[in-house]
Design a protein around this motif. Structure first.
Motif, PDB file in Angstrom:
ATOM      1  N   ARG A  11      32.520  20.739   4.995  1.00  0.00           N
ATOM      2  CA  ARG A  11      31.891  20.865   3.678  1.00  0.00           C
ATOM      3  C   ARG A  11      32.622  21.870   2.797  1.00  0.00           C
ATOM      4  O   ARG A  11      32.644  21.725   1.564  1.00  0.00           O
ATOM      5  N   THR A  12      33.204  22.905   3.406  1.00  0.00           N
ATOM      6  CA  THR A  12      33.893  23.935   2.621  1.00  0.00           C
ATOM      7  C   THR A  12      35.400  23.734   2.582  1.00  0.00           C
ATOM      8  O   THR A  12      36.120  24.524   1.981  1.00  0.00           O
ATOM      9  N   SER A  55      29.578  19.433   9.226  1.00  0.00           N
ATOM     10  CA  SER A  55      29.759  20.848   9.568  1.00  0.00           C
ATOM     11  C   SER A  55      30.162  21.657   8.339  1.00  0.00           C
ATOM     12  O   SER A  55      30.662  21.119   7.343  1.00  0.00           O
ATOM     13  N   ASP A  56      29.939  22.954   8.417  1.00  0.00           N
ATOM     14  CA  ASP A  56      30.359  23.843   7.331  1.00  0.00           C
ATOM     15  C   ASP A  56      31.877  23.794   7.156  1.00  0.00           C
ATOM     16  O   ASP A  56      32.386  23.942   6.039  1.00  0.00           O
ATOM     17  N   TYR A  57      32.587  23.579   8.255  1.00  0.00           N
ATOM     18  CA  TYR A  57      34.051  23.532   8.180  1.00  0.00           C
ATOM     19  C   TYR A  57      34.499  22.434   7.224  1.00  0.00           C
ATOM     20  O   TYR A  57      35.345  22.669   6.348  1.00  0.00           O
TER      21      TYR A  57
END
Length: 597
Positions: free
Chosen positions: A184-185, A180-182
């Motif tokens: 990954r970032t 998820s972007d959560y």
């Protein structure tokens, strides 16, 4: 002790951050009046999904109260929803279960017709899961201050995923989170020693090697070790036993092994493994070359305060080995979650494994509890379910949930025992998964699965006129990885009573594996978390001795049934003392993410 009491008593140190204090206060507030929270949650779920095809079938006519909901909406299992889920899987985007679009399916470790169950998920679900996840460290810091001064060596992996015919991802919950972007970032480098590139690498061998190497390079920063399942942590120790020479060589020379060819990992490791460290390499050689690996975790990672692993239910079988390798470190079972929903956390995470209880958070879903009848026939009275706030201490229940993503009165299959309350929110001990016989890690094999596998494999004996007259099983977790052991008592069609050849028995082992469900086969082929299945042929009359033993211990001869799974030490000794031959599966069963049969 309540979290607010901990704050008042000073266990929350002056260095407790404002964010952590806010999280602890949230825990207190959400658990004070769980019934009103539950009423609100159900109202939200029913009002937003009132126009779904599923709810319209039950003529709620816009009602959002519990009484109407319970009287009209049935309690269901996965098979009841399979047609609707299949439509969504095939690409039907109408409002079947949820008014919000289904964005992906989380694959359950439970199976239906041999394949993973698909749990519908909506985009906002990750926020709910993250809300609960963000409470873990504030609670942990109350018991183990200073965790933010170091890092966790967690062995984390993505698993194989697929797309449904309608184009939706189908993957395990943690794989969904890591991709998820959560995640990954996120600033995971400040929390974990394992770089994201290693966690996200689909090649588990390269991923494990890199995560172990980074953990060794940062050995003095590590203050906790963990994995999703204890078997994963034990596999990591086994990996170190088999690869410490090459890992030490990398550290000694400051160069990465040629077995690592993933470009993202190589680029990242060029910034981590920057120079030779002969002193560390010599230390590792000295420690790892010892024959006795008892306490190896604290020898290599001396600042480790606890192991973060699930040691409830079937996972308790791993506790002795974890104690051996860790030198008796505490084991923290922190969170209770599944593919269907996240449920709650352990507010006393440093307790003994036998005392682990999870506080259910009433904002995660709408919860009901089916009183567990040990002698029941499985029939369910829809009105017999108990509210979250009304469960009774000491009683056992099966968990039933209603979620924002479109599961309504869904039987999860977990059997829980009420141990107490935090404020007014009940706390539960996980007892077991209903109907599960065998489990090494995420696999769950029930009696029907096992029976089918035995029947299919025993057909291979028919040419010799031999048949299986009785069988039982157990999950052997003393080996790494663990594996299924099946005991067979055979009856030969001739007077010789000659045993089938090893070649034939090996084929039987493989046929059993081919017959087991997709979760088992993925664990064998892709995850490599389960070893080859073993069949042990026992002497004729062994199962009669087993019956005699059980009757001596108080079983009724009229009600006695051969247990299809055994765990008691005296029974294991009896069976193993009668073994005539042992045989292993010679190769891997067939599996691919796309296999649907």
């Amino acid at each position: 002790m309540a979290v607010d009491s901990l704050l008042q008593s000073g266990m929350a140190s002056p260095t407790t951050s404002e964010t952590e204090v806010k999280a602890l206060k949230f825990i207190e507030e959400i658990t004070r009046n769980p019934d009103s929270v539950q009423e609100k949650v159900l109202g939200e779920i029913l009002s937003r999904n009132s126009n779904t095809e599923y709810l319209k079938r039950f003529d709620l006519n816009g009602a959002i109260d519990r009484k109407t909901f319970k009287s009209k909406v049935p309690v269901v299992i996965y098979e009841d929803l399979k047609t609707d889920i299949q439509r969504i899987s095939n690409g039907d985007r109408s409002q079947i279960l949820s008014s919000h679009p289904i964005t992906e399916f989380l694959t359950s470790s439970g199976t239906s017709a041999g394949e993973r169950k698909l749990m519908p998920t909506i985009e906002e679900d990750i926020n709910r899961r993250q809300l609960l996840g963000n409470l873990l460290m504030p609670v942990m810091n109350l018991y183990v201050p200073g965790l933010d001064k170091g890092k966790g060596l967690y062995f984390l992996f993505v698993k194989s995923e697929s797309k449904t015919s309608g184009g939706l991802p189908a993957r395990p919950a943690l794989t969904s989170y890591y991709k998820s972007d959560y995640f990954r970032t996120s600033d995971s480098d400040s929390v974990y020693t394992s770089p994201k590139e290693a966690i996200l690498c689909c090649d588990s061998s390269q991923s494990m090697y890199t995560q172990m190497l980074c953990g060794l390079l940062m050995r003095h920063e590590v203050n906790r070790l963990g994995a999703v399942f204890p078997s994963g942590l034990l596999r990591a120790i086994s990996f170190l036993q088999n690869n410490w020479k090459e890992l030490s060589q990398d550290i000694s020379t400051g160069t990465l092994s040629s077995k690592i060819f993933d470009h993202a990992i190589k680029n990242r490791m060029s910034k981590i493994l920057t120079k030779p460290d002969q002193e560390l390499a010599e230390f590792l050689i000295g420690v790892c070359s010892q024959e006795n690996w008892e306490g190896i975790i604290t020898k290599i990672w001396p600042n480790t305060k606890y192991l973060d692993v699930i040691v409830t239910g079937a996972m308790t079988q791993y506790i002795p080995m974890l104690e051996y390798y860790s030198g008796g470190l505490p084991m923290a079972s922190t969170i209770y979650a599944s593919s269907e929903s996240y449920f709650g956390i352990n507010l006393n995470p440093m307790c003994k494994p036998s005392e682990v209880s999870y506080t259910i958070f009433p904002n995660m879903a709408y919860f009901e509890f089916l009183p567990h009848n040990h002698d029941g026939d499985g029939a369910v009275e829809a009105t017999s379910l108990v509210e979250l706030a009304d469960v009774e201490v000491g009683k056992e229940y099966e968990l039933v949930i209603t979620t924002y993503a479109g599961l309504y009165r869904y039987r999860v299959g977990d059997i829980l025992r009420v141990t107490g309350f935090h404020n007014s929110a009940p706390q539960f001990k996980f007892i077991r998964r209903e109907n599960v016989l065998l489990s090494i890690e995420s696999d769950k094999t029930d009696e029907a699965d096992l029976q089918k596998a035995v029947e299919n494999a025993s057909r291979l004996l028919a040419e010799q006129g031999t048949r299986v007259i009785e069988y039982t099983s157990y999950a052997d977790t003393k080996t790494i990885p663990g594996h299924y052991v099946i005991y067979w008592e055979l009856l030969s069609g001739d007077q010789s009573n000659a045993l089938p050849s090893d070649e034939v028995m090996a084929k039987c082992c493989l046929e059993m594996e081919e017959s087991l469900n997709a979760v088992y086969r993925q664990s064998r082929v892709s995850d490599k978390s389960i070893g080859p299945l073993e069949i042990r042929v026992v002497q004729n009359g062994t199962f009669e001795e087993l019956m005699d033993f059980s009757i001596l211990r108080g079983s009724s001869i009229n009600q006695y049934k051969v247990p299809r799974c055994v765990s008691l030490t005296p029974i294991m000794k009896l069976l193993d003392s009668r073994v005539l031959s042992a045989h292993f599966s010679p190769s891997l069963p067939h599996w691919s993410p796309e296999r649907r049969h």
